[in-house]
Design a protein around this motif. Structure first.
Motif, PDB file in Angstrom:
ATOM      1  N   ASP A  20       3.691   4.139   4.520  1.00 20.16           N
ATOM      2  CA  ASP A  20       2.302   3.784   4.224  1.00 20.16           C
ATOM      3  C   ASP A  20       2.235   2.684   3.177  1.00 20.16           C
ATOM      4  O   ASP A  20       1.408   1.778   3.256  1.00 20.16           O
ATOM      5  N   GLU A  40       2.699   3.408  13.028  1.00 18.48           N
ATOM      6  CA  GLU A  40       3.467   4.270  13.929  1.00 18.48           C
ATOM      7  C   GLU A  40       3.762   3.568  15.262  1.00 18.48           C
ATOM      8  O   GLU A  40       4.837   3.715  15.829  1.00 18.48           O
ATOM      9  N   ASN A  67      17.150   3.458   0.399  1.00 24.83           N
ATOM     10  CA  ASN A  67      17.828   4.735   0.587  1.00 24.83           C
ATOM     11  C   ASN A  67      17.789   5.518  -0.727  1.00 24.83           C
ATOM     12  O   ASN A  67      17.797   4.915  -1.792  1.00 24.83           O
ATOM     13  N   PRO A  68      17.730   6.871  -0.657  1.00 26.77           N
ATOM     14  CA  PRO A  68      17.743   7.631  -1.916  1.00 26.77           C
ATOM     15  C   PRO A  68      18.965   7.329  -2.784  1.00 26.77           C
ATOM     16  O   PRO A  68      18.916   7.488  -4.002  1.00 26.77           O
ATOM     17  N   TYR A  72      18.779   6.068   6.677  1.00 22.18           N
ATOM     18  CA  TYR A  72      18.195   7.355   6.278  1.00 22.18           C
ATOM     19  C   TYR A  72      16.818   7.466   6.923  1.00 22.18           C
ATOM     20  O   TYR A  72      16.327   6.499   7.498  1.00 22.18           O
ATOM     21  N   THR A  73      16.194   8.628   6.845  1.00 28.20           N
ATOM     22  CA  THR A  73      14.858   8.779   7.411  1.00 28.20           C
ATOM     23  C   THR A  73      13.828   8.660   6.309  1.00 28.20           C
ATOM     24  O   THR A  73      13.756   9.527   5.435  1.00 28.20           O
ATOM     25  N   PRO A  74      13.054   7.576   6.296  1.00 27.47           N
ATOM     26  CA  PRO A  74      12.101   7.375   5.202  1.00 27.47           C
ATOM     27  C   PRO A  74      10.888   8.310   5.318  1.00 27.47           C
ATOM     28  O   PRO A  74      10.519   8.709   6.424  1.00 27.47           O
ATOM     29  N   SER A  75      10.308   8.639   4.165  1.00 25.20           N
ATOM     30  CA  SER A  75       9.139   9.516   4.183  1.00 25.20           C
ATOM     31  C   SER A  75       7.898   8.710   4.548  1.00 25.20           C
ATOM     32  O   SER A  75       7.896   7.474   4.498  1.00 25.20           O
ATOM     33  N   GLN A  76       6.823   9.410   4.903  1.00 23.97           N
ATOM     34  CA  GLN A  76       5.602   8.741   5.340  1.00 23.97           C
ATOM     35  C   GLN A  76       4.996   7.908   4.206  1.00 23.97           C
ATOM     36  O   GLN A  76       4.399   6.859   4.447  1.00 23.97           O
ATOM     37  N   ASP A  77       5.183   8.369   2.932  1.00 29.66           N
ATOM     38  CA  ASP A  77       4.625   7.626   1.787  1.00 29.66           C
ATOM     39  C   ASP A  77       5.134   6.197   1.757  1.00 29.66           C
ATOM     40  O   ASP A  77       4.370   5.249   1.552  1.00 29.66           O
TER      41      ASP A  77
END
Lengths: 201, 277
Positions: A108, A114, A139-140, A100-105
């Motif tokens: 961090d 990056e 993953n969600p 999945y594409t993880p969020s920036q939170d």
């Protein structure tokens, strides 16, 4: 919906049982520790719970449903060796977004930079790779995470930071965690309950 | 340890060499279309040693050897590329199927491989070539259907080795399809072996094309193909007409070498561990 293993038993060679009559359950949001001496079947048990191998007897279920084989498995396993768990021919970005594409939170929280994204796995250290492995298992759709000696190769400070970030996210999403380790001080620090493998309870 | 490098780094040098090899092949390809077929007519200028008008000399029928060699190389290259590709595809399919679809399929494919290896393959090739009616078609089928076995074995063992690696199991736990895993995880892993198999097939195909033609099952003798040129020239070498065999031979070696180096360079450029050199 707790993750329940009932009456589990497994052997690799006939009639040489590694684990037998094992019952355990993890509730969402709970942190369970698995401890035991080397070779007692901790890894086998976690692979059974994550659905990588099916036990010779007994069954694993989440809310009375057994795991589906072909879909995304809600129980994710994080391995001990990140270098084996990452395809050496993929760039780190591809490794990260495979599930999945993880969020920036989240990135961090684990201090993933990056500039690591375009590197090959050989260009990162074990601890850096392990952070990628942790992030991609969040993953969600993940309900439970089994951390099999997840931070053994890291120094104490990094261990503490990773566990802090990891358990924070799991608590907020109500993910159940199984911590596998032979280090009892780590387990005592992190876990709500501790299950000793090989002693029947 | 390497210090700060001056000038070109290894990667750039490699790309330069790669461009040179591909350029060489392209020049041959271009020349083969540009040179006119008239040079292949019989003429009175027989058995001339290399000169400015006939760079590679002429043969005993007065045909210009330069034109014949270049056109022959084009045909051999096309034949080699197509045949090698076909047999690599067969080998990949067979190898991957044998390694992934369980014991029965594995047994059947292994039996098939043993069958093909057990037969003397020249006999087999002649048979297939004859059934297919000879010509280019017969050669492509004959050679590709008999030469996939060694590579298929290699692919099978490679896939067996990688099939249960942790990152593939993790990919499965994400619910990825078998097709996704084959395409993204397994193919990149076996690609170097496929590449080498492909390139090693090349000279093989050209030699077999010559053999089949020599036996009368392959191309017709007036077709300019390297195999034919070389086998004809061999009978004239004792009379001192060295140019008939030297130039086509050298060019053939050059072509195969540049294919080889293209493959090798591509492999190294794609290898993650050498990405920064």
């Amino acid at each position: 919906m707790p993750l329940i293993g009932e009456n589990l038993g497994h052997y690799y060679q006939k009639d040489r049982w590694i684990i037998k009559d094992t019952n355990l359950s993890v509730a969402p949001g709970e942190v369970l520790g698995l401890s035991g001496y080397s070779g007692c079947g901790k890894t086998t048990l976690s692979r059974i719970l994550a659905g990588y191998i099916s036990p010779r007897i007994g069954r694993v279920s989440i809310g009375h449903k057994t795991l589906e084989r072909r879909a995304f498995r809600p129980v994710q396993l994080i391995y001990q060796h990140p270098e084996k768990a990452i395809n050496p021919k993929w760039r780190m970005r591809d490794v990260l977004i495979e599930s999945y594409t993880p969020s920036q939170d989240i990135l961090d929280a684990f201090e993933i930079r990056e500039e690591w994204m375009n590197r090959w796995p050989v260009e990162l250290s074990g601890g850096e790779k392990q952070r990628f492995c942790i992030v991609r298992s969040l993953n969600p759709a993940t309900k439970y995470i089994i951390a099999d000696e997840m931070t053994t190769m890291l120094d104490a400070i990094t261990q503490a930071r990773i566990w802090h970030a990891f358990l924070g996210i799991c608590k907020s999403r109500n993910i159940g965690v199984i911590v596998v380790s032979h280090e009892s001080s780590l387990l005592n620090r992190l876990c709500d309950n501790i299950y000793k493998v090989g002693s029947g309870g | 340890m390497q210090g700060v490098q001056e000038g070109l780094n290894v990667r750039k040098k490699m790309i330069l060499l790669l461009a040179f090899s591909s350029g060489f092949l392209l020049v041959i390809l271009f020349l083969s279309f540009w040179l006119s077929n008239d040079n292949l007519r019989l003429s009175s200028a027989k058995n001339l040693a290399p000169n400015l008008e006939h760079l590679f000399g002429t043969d005993w029928l007065g045909r210009d050897m330069f034109t014949r060699t270049i056109k022959g190389l084009r045909l051999s290259l096309a034949l080699g590329a197509f045949t090698s590709l076909l047999s690599v595809i067969i080998a990949t399919l067979m190898g991957v199927c044998a390694a992934t679809f369980g014991r029965t399929v594995d047994a059947v494919i292994s039996w098939l491989i043993d069958l093909f290896i057990g037969m003397p393959h020249l006999v087999f090739m002649v048979l297939i070539c004859f059934i297919a009616g000879g010509g280019v078609y017969g050669i492509v089928l004959g050679i590709s259907l008999t030469h996939w076995t060694a590579l298929a074995r290699l692919v099978r063992s490679e896939v067996l080795q990688i099939k249960n690696v942790e990152y593939i199991q993790i990919s499965k736990s994400y619910g990825k399809s078998a097709w996704f895993i084959a395409r993204k995880h397994i193919l990149p892993f076996i690609f170097p072996q496929l590449m080498i198999g492909f390139l090693l097939m090349f000279p093989h195909v050209i030699l077999h094309e010559a053999a089949l033609t020599f036996l009368g099952f392959g191309l017709s003798p007036q077709t300019p193909a390297v195999g034919i040129i070389l086998s004809e020239a061999m009978s004239h070498i004792s009379t001192g007409k060295w140019w008939l065999v030297v130039f086509p031979g050298v060019l053939l070696v050059g072509v195969i070498k540049s294919f080889d180096s293209i493959g090798e360079k591509l492999r190294i450029l794609m290898e993650p561990s050498s990405a920064n050199e």
